[in-house]
Design a protein around this motif. Structure first.
Motif, mmCIF file in Angstrom:
data_model
loop_
_atom_site.group_PDB
_atom_site.id
_atom_site.type_symbol
_atom_site.label_atom_id
_atom_site.label_comp_id
_atom_site.label_asym_id
_atom_site.label_seq_id
_atom_site.Cartn_x
_atom_site.Cartn_y
_atom_site.Cartn_z
ATOM 1 N N GLY A 1 -25.423 -14.579 8.815
ATOM 2 C CA GLY A 1 -23.168 -14.000 8.517
ATOM 3 C C GLY A 1 -22.765 -15.375 8.297
ATOM 4 O O GLY A 1 -21.488 -15.386 8.318
ATOM 5 N N GLN A 2 -23.396 -16.614 8.290
ATOM 6 C CA GLN A 2 -22.497 -17.728 6.844
ATOM 7 C C GLN A 2 -22.495 -17.925 5.996
ATOM 8 O O GLN A 2 -24.115 -17.848 5.025
ATOM 9 C CB GLN A 2 -23.105 -19.205 8.321
ATOM 10 N N LEU A 3 -21.565 -18.335 5.153
ATOM 11 C CA LEU A 3 -21.160 -18.963 4.174
ATOM 12 C C LEU A 3 -21.746 -19.581 3.722
ATOM 13 O O LEU A 3 -21.650 -20.414 4.323
ATOM 14 C CB LEU A 3 -19.997 -18.611 3.528
ATOM 15 N N VAL A 4 -22.935 -20.238 2.937
ATOM 16 C CA VAL A 4 -23.899 -20.806 2.230
ATOM 17 C C VAL A 4 -23.606 -21.005 0.260
ATOM 18 O O VAL A 4 -24.234 -19.870 0.482
ATOM 19 C CB VAL A 4 -25.118 -21.166 2.450
ATOM 20 N N ARG A 5 -23.274 -22.380 0.078
ATOM 21 C CA ARG A 5 -23.436 -22.855 -1.611
ATOM 22 C C ARG A 5 -24.906 -22.400 -1.881
ATOM 23 O O ARG A 5 -25.431 -23.563 -0.895
ATOM 24 C CB ARG A 5 -22.264 -23.232 -1.431
ATOM 25 N N PHE A 6 -25.856 -22.110 -2.744
ATOM 26 C CA PHE A 6 -26.666 -22.068 -3.243
ATOM 27 C C PHE A 6 -26.834 -22.734 -4.725
ATOM 28 O O PHE A 6 -26.305 -21.739 -5.726
ATOM 29 C CB PHE A 6 -27.898 -21.352 -2.392
ATOM 30 N N LEU A 7 -27.201 -23.235 -4.798
ATOM 31 C CA LEU A 7 -28.195 -23.219 -6.559
ATOM 32 C C LEU A 7 -29.739 -22.228 -6.031
ATOM 33 O O LEU A 7 -30.280 -23.055 -5.461
ATOM 34 C CB LEU A 7 -28.753 -24.562 -6.931
ATOM 35 N N ALA B 1 -34.820 -24.231 0.916
ATOM 36 C CA ALA B 1 -34.864 -25.224 1.649
ATOM 37 C C ALA B 1 -32.713 -25.625 1.806
ATOM 38 O O ALA B 1 -31.558 -25.086 0.366
ATOM 39 C CB ALA B 1 -34.763 -26.019 -0.120
ATOM 40 N N LEU B 2 -33.041 -26.270 2.565
ATOM 41 C CA LEU B 2 -31.013 -26.182 3.122
ATOM 42 C C LEU B 2 -31.358 -27.811 3.601
ATOM 43 O O LEU B 2 -32.591 -28.077 4.264
ATOM 44 C CB LEU B 2 -31.157 -25.498 4.354
ATOM 45 N N THR B 3 -30.128 -28.325 3.290
ATOM 46 C CA THR B 3 -29.493 -29.306 3.251
ATOM 47 C C THR B 3 -29.289 -29.337 4.740
ATOM 48 O O THR B 3 -28.663 -28.607 5.859
ATOM 49 C CB THR B 3 -28.212 -29.401 2.969
ATOM 50 N N GLU B 4 -29.453 -30.968 5.445
ATOM 51 C CA GLU B 4 -29.365 -30.841 7.109
ATOM 52 C C GLU B 4 -27.643 -29.729 7.257
ATOM 53 O O GLU B 4 -27.365 -29.397 8.820
ATOM 54 C CB GLU B 4 -28.921 -32.274 7.007
ATOM 55 N N GLU B 5 -26.810 -30.174 6.908
ATOM 56 C CA GLU B 5 -25.308 -29.790 6.975
ATOM 57 C C GLU B 5 -25.144 -28.364 7.122
ATOM 58 O O GLU B 5 -24.686 -27.321 7.985
ATOM 59 C CB GLU B 5 -24.257 -30.073 5.957
ATOM 60 N N ASP B 6 -26.204 -27.997 5.723
ATOM 61 C CA ASP B 6 -26.037 -26.169 5.696
ATOM 62 C C ASP B 6 -26.814 -25.138 6.768
ATOM 63 O O ASP B 6 -26.264 -24.159 8.001
ATOM 64 C CB ASP B 6 -26.027 -25.541 4.556
ATOM 65 N N VAL C 1 -25.223 -22.890 9.487
ATOM 66 C CA VAL C 1 -26.095 -21.157 9.813
ATOM 67 C C VAL C 1 -25.995 -21.471 11.430
ATOM 68 O O VAL C 1 -26.782 -20.567 11.570
ATOM 69 C CB VAL C 1 -26.490 -21.128 8.811
ATOM 70 N N GLY C 2 -26.473 -23.013 12.348
ATOM 71 C CA GLY C 2 -27.017 -22.301 13.904
ATOM 72 C C GLY C 2 -28.219 -22.418 13.441
ATOM 73 O O GLY C 2 -28.364 -22.143 14.618
ATOM 74 N N LYS D 1 -38.973 -30.683 8.173
ATOM 75 C CA LYS D 1 -38.516 -29.221 9.501
ATOM 76 C C LYS D 1 -39.264 -27.681 8.841
ATOM 77 O O LYS D 1 -37.861 -27.344 8.166
ATOM 78 C CB LYS D 1 -37.952 -29.501 10.707
ATOM 79 N N ASN D 2 -39.933 -27.514 8.991
ATOM 80 C CA ASN D 2 -40.339 -25.735 8.255
ATOM 81 C C ASN D 2 -39.240 -24.908 9.087
ATOM 82 O O ASN D 2 -39.343 -25.296 10.671
ATOM 83 C CB ASN D 2 -41.879 -25.921 7.917
ATOM 84 N N VAL D 3 -38.623 -24.254 8.923
ATOM 85 C CA VAL D 3 -38.407 -23.004 9.388
ATOM 86 C C VAL D 3 -38.193 -21.303 9.643
ATOM 87 O O VAL D 3 -38.733 -21.493 7.687
ATOM 88 C CB VAL D 3 -36.594 -23.618 9.695
ATOM 89 N N THR D 4 -37.941 -20.152 9.515
ATOM 90 C CA THR D 4 -37.904 -19.401 9.672
ATOM 91 C C THR D 4 -35.963 -19.428 9.352
ATOM 92 O O THR D 4 -35.860 -19.330 10.874
ATOM 93 C CB THR D 4 -38.980 -18.073 10.308
ATOM 94 N N ILE D 5 -35.953 -18.392 9.190
ATOM 95 C CA ILE D 5 -34.732 -18.149 8.298
ATOM 96 C C ILE D 5 -34.501 -16.616 8.678
ATOM 97 O O ILE D 5 -35.606 -15.525 7.954
ATOM 98 C CB ILE D 5 -33.721 -18.034 6.813
#
Length: 183
Positions: free
Chosen positions: A84-90, A99-104, A108-109, A131-135
């Motif tokens: 539900g949170q907007l993120v700018r992606f390449l 792959a997410l930056t720490e800030e993004d 997104v929580g 860190k590997n994550v599941t979104i």
């Protein structure tokens, strides 16, 4: 081993793109390229990594197709939502995963602490920590995927990457005439 190879690929591309981004901007308008359409799961790497320009409206998010215009730096950027949170992606057809930056990741929580970071790959500049994550959910217009494989990258990533762990689940990606069309 797979995760290390994945992160090494992401890190090498990000570092290479960062190094290349310091050069002068192209002055010629890119020539139209022949249309290509393939399943997103079978796409080869087609773009390098560069810092994100300031967010702006991306055209074509309505209807059956999503159309993204090539930016002057030669890349395709998209605004997608994670949980539900907007993120700018390449949009990176060569990245194996999102792959997410720490800030993004914080935006997104996603729960993480940099003390949890470990070496998850090796790039041109050495070890890649993250860190590997599941979104839970990523949405780009009407295209959506749940339980998407991703990684939070500790350093060296200037913009989050929308990679194959999302793109391979949405259908097809077509690149023609400086437009990327997602279906």
């Amino acid at each position: 081993m797979f995760a290390r190879l994945l992160i090494a690929t992401i890190a090498a591309g990000a570092i290479g793109g960062w190094l290349m981004a310091g050069g002068p901007a192209p002055t010629d308008t890119p020539k139209p390229r022949p249309a290509t359409e393939v399943s997103a799961a079978k796409m080869a790497p087609t773009i390098a990594h560069a810092p994100s320009p300031p967010p702006s409206a991306t055209s074509g998010y309505g209807g059956r197709e999503i159309v993204i215009e090539r930016k002057p730096d030669g890349h395709y950027y998209a605004d997608a939502t994670i949980n539900g949170q907007l993120v700018r992606f390449l949009v990176d057809t060569g990245a194996t995963t999102v792959a997410l930056t720490e800030e993004d990741a914080r935006h997104v929580g996603l729960a993480f602490s940099t003390s949890e970071f470990s070496v998850i790959g090796r790039g041109a500049s050495g070890d890649v920590r993250g860190k590997n994550v599941t979104i839970d959910r990523i949405s780009l217009g009407h295209l959506e995927a749940t339980r998407v494989r991703g990684a939070i990258i500790g350093n060296g990533l200037d913009v989050s990457l929308l990679g194959q762990s999302f793109l391979s689940r949405i259908g097809s990606v077509r690149i023609a005439d400086d437009r990327m069309t997602l279906r």
